[in-house]
Design an enzyme around this catalytic site. Structure first.
Site, mmCIF file in Angstrom:
data_model
loop_
_atom_site.group_PDB
_atom_site.id
_atom_site.type_symbol
_atom_site.label_atom_id
_atom_site.label_comp_id
_atom_site.label_asym_id
_atom_site.label_seq_id
_atom_site.Cartn_x
_atom_site.Cartn_y
_atom_site.Cartn_z
ATOM 1 N N ASN A 146 0.823 -1.208 0.000
ATOM 2 C CA ASN A 146 0.000 0.000 0.000
ATOM 3 C C ASN A 146 0.859 1.260 0.000
ATOM 4 O O ASN A 146 0.492 2.269 -0.595
ATOM 5 C CB ASN A 146 -0.942 0.005 1.204
ATOM 6 C CG ASN A 146 -1.832 -1.219 1.237
ATOM 7 O OD1 ASN A 146 -1.612 -2.134 2.003
ATOM 8 N ND2 ASN A 146 -2.818 -1.271 0.352
ATOM 9 N N TYR A 272 -8.305 -11.289 -11.349
ATOM 10 C CA TYR A 272 -8.493 -10.386 -10.214
ATOM 11 C C TYR A 272 -7.195 -9.653 -9.891
ATOM 12 O O TYR A 272 -7.183 -8.444 -9.648
ATOM 13 C CB TYR A 272 -8.978 -11.174 -8.996
ATOM 14 C CG TYR A 272 -9.182 -10.330 -7.755
ATOM 15 C CD1 TYR A 272 -10.259 -9.468 -7.651
ATOM 16 C CD2 TYR A 272 -8.296 -10.418 -6.681
ATOM 17 C CE1 TYR A 272 -10.453 -8.696 -6.509
ATOM 18 C CE2 TYR A 272 -8.485 -9.655 -5.531
ATOM 19 C CZ TYR A 272 -9.561 -8.795 -5.449
ATOM 20 O OH TYR A 272 -9.746 -8.034 -4.325
ATOM 21 N N TYR A 273 -6.100 -10.371 -9.909
ATOM 22 C CA TYR A 273 -4.814 -9.721 -9.644
ATOM 23 C C TYR A 273 -4.271 -9.000 -10.867
ATOM 24 O O TYR A 273 -3.540 -8.017 -10.741
ATOM 25 C CB TYR A 273 -3.816 -10.703 -9.024
ATOM 26 C CG TYR A 273 -4.082 -10.804 -7.550
ATOM 27 C CD1 TYR A 273 -3.587 -9.840 -6.679
ATOM 28 C CD2 TYR A 273 -4.916 -11.780 -7.026
ATOM 29 C CE1 TYR A 273 -3.893 -9.855 -5.329
ATOM 30 C CE2 TYR A 273 -5.232 -11.809 -5.679
ATOM 31 C CZ TYR A 273 -4.712 -10.847 -4.832
ATOM 32 O OH TYR A 273 -5.031 -10.854 -3.499
ATOM 33 N N HIS A 428 -1.198 -16.740 -5.239
ATOM 34 C CA HIS A 428 -2.646 -16.596 -5.225
ATOM 35 C C HIS A 428 -3.363 -17.752 -5.933
ATOM 36 O O HIS A 428 -4.568 -17.711 -6.147
ATOM 37 C CB HIS A 428 -3.058 -15.254 -5.833
ATOM 38 C CG HIS A 428 -2.702 -14.102 -4.947
ATOM 39 N ND1 HIS A 428 -3.241 -13.952 -3.698
ATOM 40 C CD2 HIS A 428 -1.825 -13.072 -5.103
ATOM 41 C CE1 HIS A 428 -2.733 -12.873 -3.128
ATOM 42 N NE2 HIS A 428 -1.867 -12.325 -3.959
ATOM 43 N N ASP A 448 -17.257 -21.092 -9.302
ATOM 44 C CA ASP A 448 -15.960 -21.173 -8.656
ATOM 45 C C ASP A 448 -16.102 -20.338 -7.386
ATOM 46 O O ASP A 448 -16.597 -19.210 -7.443
ATOM 47 C CB ASP A 448 -14.895 -20.585 -9.585
ATOM 48 C CG ASP A 448 -13.494 -20.771 -9.024
ATOM 49 O OD1 ASP A 448 -12.718 -21.511 -9.636
ATOM 50 O OD2 ASP A 448 -13.177 -20.170 -7.973
#
Lengths: 748, 748
Positions: A146, A272-273, A428, A448
């Protein structure tokens, strides 16, 4: 009070010092450029979507400015106030900087400057973040990741007000804030910075971007190529179980661009990543394009970044939501802010694909830079075309040799099958070789699970990964694939799994009424080979397309096989009977089984087992060839989940005991619809009478589907040769079939 | 083949005989009228929504005509083919008749005529329907109810082609089909026909409508006033447990109009059944208006039908979905076809309320008659205004003296509380005195379960009520109200329940920041009185409005009280600890408890118990005053439900044992939001620090709400006098409160 007088003082200094400053570089030139700003200003008032975005950004930034700047002492995890506030700050600073350039109103520059000096005052003495969960703690945030986000945005903000600041101010900020910040997330945290991982991508981009603004060649080199001697031991694990240092692995931004992307643009961690990583990838590549065009970062690896945009957009359902492969939060979609930049940059710096404009139209906002302007002009001029998603096969692996992901689609996304035969997907990844999910338009048919995490909801484990992500979401039994002896693929060991991948056997999307994908997996359970073939068909006696699924298992040992279907909806009907326990207990004690309640247990009453459900106003039937000794288990997630971290979703599971070689053949058939408004139930029954495995040996597998009218369609797969030119012949029940290519299909 | 020659023959007869026929009445004059048709034809091509509806109806009817007429021998329950087909037939016949009038194309009249003659040929010898489940079997359908639907529509179809037919054809149809049909559903089934019930309303309307077309005064009288001497014994039960004959009860259409509607237009069975009943009510009233205007059926009981439309529309959430009071299928909304007629007729024959036009606009279709034309013209001329739903209090009972239903609303339906203190609601009523549901816009916050039925889905119990409707959906514990000693209100006995009702204590929606409804129930548990007060508040320290709920219980005995909250969403956080059982068992063995699993059992850790969840992207917190000896139960529906007829929904339940007089005081507080696209979590925590019952005696009850900033707001209710002019004073913790009216509220 103190703040105001400092501000006033700085304002004076600025006014005095600006004319004396010698510019070594032009500013802005990172994302916004001088010529870009001129172009934007020339078009103001003439490009509706750009003007609307500018207006709405101005409104939100004005509210923030009125609210006042707050840079609290870091304290919270994601989900808490300090996390939220610092995140808001960098986003608004970046926006305010853009407004300053476009509107040339000093109040925006003052806002950014004041905020940066508040950070400068705080950062000098700031220790590592008090929350200690991360393997690489940041200072403003609980993890370096972050902090890197902060620097990626703040670099842009700084670039836009660079010329507004005095040399002395810049020097103060660079010496006390930016350089120490960049060093902290890189030199002081090589285990975060020096990997091939989305974390490192953010770190690399952050260091590189501030390096470009400061014209600091050392930082730029560190961004591109990593830290040469990081002193890290080989191995080590991050919070998700990912390995930190792998022998011989390259590092830095270019390595991160090389490794996780396949030549097709598939990002090995999943969409998603990829959605998350696209922003630093593109934004730093673009900054390099503007500042160091000769290095051709944006075009690296044969334009893999732009291919990545296409791959990513194709990994979404009809509503634009990304398929939740691996760790993926459901609901994330191409409406997210990072996809606005992704689509805008891909349009402007790519081939000006007019289909991207239709997505930008849906997003209803653009970047406040030349790419956004360009997109908004394209939309204004009526150039947008529908983004048509077709079937696609995406290889995985740096050279495209480590399996992949296929999406078979019928019609206008009426049916989409996502079949995963990829590599592990870094930390992941899930242990789900040859798994799939099925979607009708934007609705899940066979789901999923996705991840077990409430991202940024502090009350749920600090908004971070929950332990059920490991104990459930990553497990094999949580997925629509084969579990053997209640074990996970690769025994759930990342070290093994990350060196293996499945292999494509066949992909064919060239025929109108049948598309086939087929892949093999020989490592997940040593001694056992899986060969799964999924065909999407539209037969003339059927209203809708359906999927035929053949999982052929060859094993040197006798095993128990579990084969689940995570259907979404309410149970309507089945053709078998089952016992319902009076109290619910967990199905097992480990590997995800501890989270499954057993709600029913039955036996097939026929060789063709059928099970129907109603989900999202549509009917579905699973038709599967079963043995008399099979067990049919009705399961529901939720056991050993005291904190209610998991959804209470159901599955039908076929359990086949004491079997070596075996085969599971099934059809998942969408049919009809139900509306609670008209209360009319249309085509609520399956059109399949019988599903039979009519042939199965080492060389050939054949499945016959008989519909209610008695029409039989036969699908035959050649198991050992996928060549399109190979000739085959096979006699089944006295009838000779001859064909060329890997499969034969009769739709009578 | 045979059909075609008969048709050809009939066509000749028609052509020959029509000019000779003497018209005793004008036709059409039932729903369509001659002058109406002329007006419609004059406007064709000039009124977009009417033209679009006409085009789409024409398209669907043309498809049906091309498909051919099928009138299969009756066989199936709802959900099966023959049921579906006959239902389609009457709908298309009615539409084709309208098309014939408007387009003056004989093919539509021929289609209706041929269909009617196919029915005529079949009906003569048709026995009762082979499915025997109904207390009143039909012939075409499994229950007289659906046969009545058929006749209501077919009467309209017949009226529209009346003049197209020869006298001989009409005579054949009337003697062999319509009159026997009308007699069958009335004289031969008085237990269906002669009640006050939505079933009878359909029957009455059916008989009356065909009577009007045939100009048969006897049938019209039978429709309006029922069968004088039905020979039925007092008592008797229908399939839903409703009583068939009640001593002294009137019958016929006018009685059905009198009894179930309160003077406010609330229909005692609830909105789901009102929606169903509105069609026969309005369509027959309209037919009477056209044919027998002097009887003023449409204006009966001070325009109760038109008031009913307003009540019904107000019993919907922000998406137009009806609140599922009593037996109600979720998802049913004002988009359903019967609401198109309802809205069109209410507009045209009512006060031309321009707000109704905005609903018609959303419905995007109109009736093909003058009322639909009128609505479409209004929309074309820009007269539509938003249908604004405000708080409303609707009395129940023939004279409005049997309790009622209140909907408190804040803002533009940001928060809607549905509080039920009504009568039993006939056989579709639930045992849920003083229950409520809470809605944020179109999403449920605290749900009412609705019914246990998959309407028209044949595979689920023939599409009829499932046994879980009785064992779960109707029970007290299935609702957000008080259960005593695990018993149902009135012991679940309809005979008792149907003679009782709750009473309004107070309703006040006049203040901007607090609205209050309060009611009492003294019969549900003899010896125990419940007094529930619900206040919707918007305090300045809170982002959103919330609901304060005070359930005051006075009892002559010691009891166990269960007080559930059926929250919708995923558990986020609570301030108490609980044990999670390793296996799930049912909470009880009867009265609905047999369907609840116990997922957790805990104790309060504080006098203020808090429990938060995330539902539909919004956060909610329940804050409730608890005793140290309370049990906090986490329950989930699904036990003893082997056929998966129930949804697996959760609740938090407060269990208070060995208590006589007691009080439950709670706040349900919506706050903040979460988006999986931005992944930002806003205001995810409650703003309440403490909720305390600061005073409670026979005369006064006071609750203090302390927010996180320390601000305390106090609500005081005078328990014994709800007069708005009564002066009160009360000292609480040394502070004297003085006020006028039933309640006092300080929002500091």
């Amino acid at each position: 009070m103190n703040k105001i007088s400092v501000t006033a003082l700085l304002l004076m200094v600025t006014t005095l010092s600006t004319p004396l400053c010698v510019q070594s570089q032009e500013h802005p030139n990172l994302i916004m450029t001088k010529s870009g700003v001129e172009k934007i200003r020339k078009h103001l008032g003439q490009v509706p979507l750009f003007d609307a975005t500018l207006k709405s950004v101005k409104e939100e930034v004005d509210v923030e400015i009125a609210f006042g700047i707050d840079t609290p002492i870091p304290k919270d995890f994601s989900g808490g106030y300090t996390h939220f506030r610092h995140k808001q700050n960098f986003k608004f600073a970046q926006k305010a900087g853009a407004l300053y350039q476009i509107l040339q109103d000093d109040k925006y520059a003052v806002y950014v400057r004041d905020m940066l000096f508040q950070y400068e005052a705080m950062y000098k003495n700031l220790p590592a973040h008090p929350q200690k969960r991360s393997y690489a703690r940041g200072k403003l945030f609980w993890q370096c990741l972050n902090d890197s986000n902060w620097l990626v945005y703040m670099s842009q903000a700084y670039d836009t007000i660079y010329n507004f600041l005095s040399a002395a101010e810049r020097s103060t900020l660079e010496n006390n804030l930016f350089r120490p910040f960049a060093d902290y997330i890189s030199l002081e945290n090589p285990k975060f910075y020096n990997r091939v991982h989305n974390h490192s991508t953010w770190g690399n981009a952050a260091v590189g971007m501030i390096g470009l603004v400061m014209d600091d060649e050392e930082l730029i080199q560190r961004a591109l190529y990593g830290i040469t001697d990081d002193g890290l031991p080989v191995g080590g694990r991050d919070n998700d179980g990912g390995i930190i240092k792998v022998v011989g692995q390259k590092k830095g931004f270019l390595a991160n661009l090389d490794e996780p992307f396949s030549p097709d643009g598939y990002y090995t961690e999943g969409p998603y990543y990829q959605r998350y990583a696209m922003y630093p990838f593109l934004i730093f590549a673009l900054a390099m394009h503007n500042e160091r065009p000769e290095l051709k970062v944006l075009q690296h690896k044969e334009n893999v970044l732009l291919k990545g945009v296409n791959a990513l957009l194709n990994l979404s359902d009809a509503d634009g939501e990304f398929f939740p492969l691996n760790d993926g939060q459901k609901g994330m979609s191409y409406y997210t802010a990072s996809l606005v930049s992704t689509v805008n940059i891909a349009y402007h710096y790519g081939t000006k694909n007019p289909q991207l404009l239709s997505i930008a139209e849906k997003q209803n906002q653009v970047l406040l830079d030349v790419s956004g302007l360009d997109v908004a002009i394209g939309i204004r001029d009526g150039k947008a075309q529908p983004f048509t998603k077709k079937s696609i096969n995406l290889s995985d692996g740096i050279k495209g040799k480590q399996g992949g992901v296929s999406v078979l689609r019928y019609g206008n996304e009426e049916l989409s099958l996502v079949f995963k035969y990829a590599a592990q997907g870094l930390s992941h990844g899930h242990y789900d070789k040859l798994s799939y999910s099925l979607h009708e338009k934007g609705d899940e048919v066979i789901q999923d699970y996705g991840l077990a995490r409430f991202v940024n909801i502090g009350q749920k484990g600090g908004g971070n990964y929950l332990k059920e992500n490991k104990t459930w979401a990553k497990t094999t039994i949580a997925h629509n694939t084969l579990s053997q002896n209640t074990e996970m693929h690769f025994d759930g060991e990342y070290a093994t799994a990350s060196t293996k991948h499945s292999d494509l056997y066949l992909y064919d999307d060239t025929k109108p009424n049948i598309q086939v994908v087929s892949a093999t997996e020989v490592n997940a359970y040593p001694g056992t080979e899986m060969h799964r073939t999924m065909a999407m068909m539209k037969l003339k006696n059927f209203d809708k397309a359906f999927v035929l699924d053949i999982m052929k298992v060859t094993s040197t040992s006798k095993n128990q096989y579990d084969f689940p279907f995570y259907f979404i909806g309410q149970v309507i009907k089945m053709n078998f009977s089952y016992d319902s326990p009076s109290s619910l207990s967990a199905l097992g004690s480990a590997n995800g089984y501890q989270h499954l309640y057993l709600e029913g247990k039955g036996k097939p009453s026929s060789d063709t087992t059928q099970f129907s459900w109603l989900g999202n106003g549509k009917f579905y039937t699973l038709t599967t060839a079963t043995n008399p000794s099979d067990e049919l288990l009705l399961t529901r997630i939720g056991a050993n989940d005291p904190n209610f971290n998991l959804r209470r979703d159901a599955a039908l599971m076929i359990r086949r005991k004491e079997s070596g070689n075996t085969i599971f053949a099934s059809v998942i058939e969408p049919h009809g619809s139900y509306s609670p408004v008209s209360e009319s139930s249309v085509n609520s029954n399956s059109n399949i009478a019988e599903l039979e495995i009519v042939h199965d040996d080492e060389s050939y597998t054949a499945v016959a589907i008989k519909d209610l009218s008695g029409t039989v369609s036969v699908f035959i797969l050649a198991n050992l040769n996928a060549s399109a030119s190979q000739k085959h012949q096979l006699k089944i029940a006295g009838k000779l079939y001859r064909w060329t290519g890997a499969y034969h299909f009769t739709d009578k």
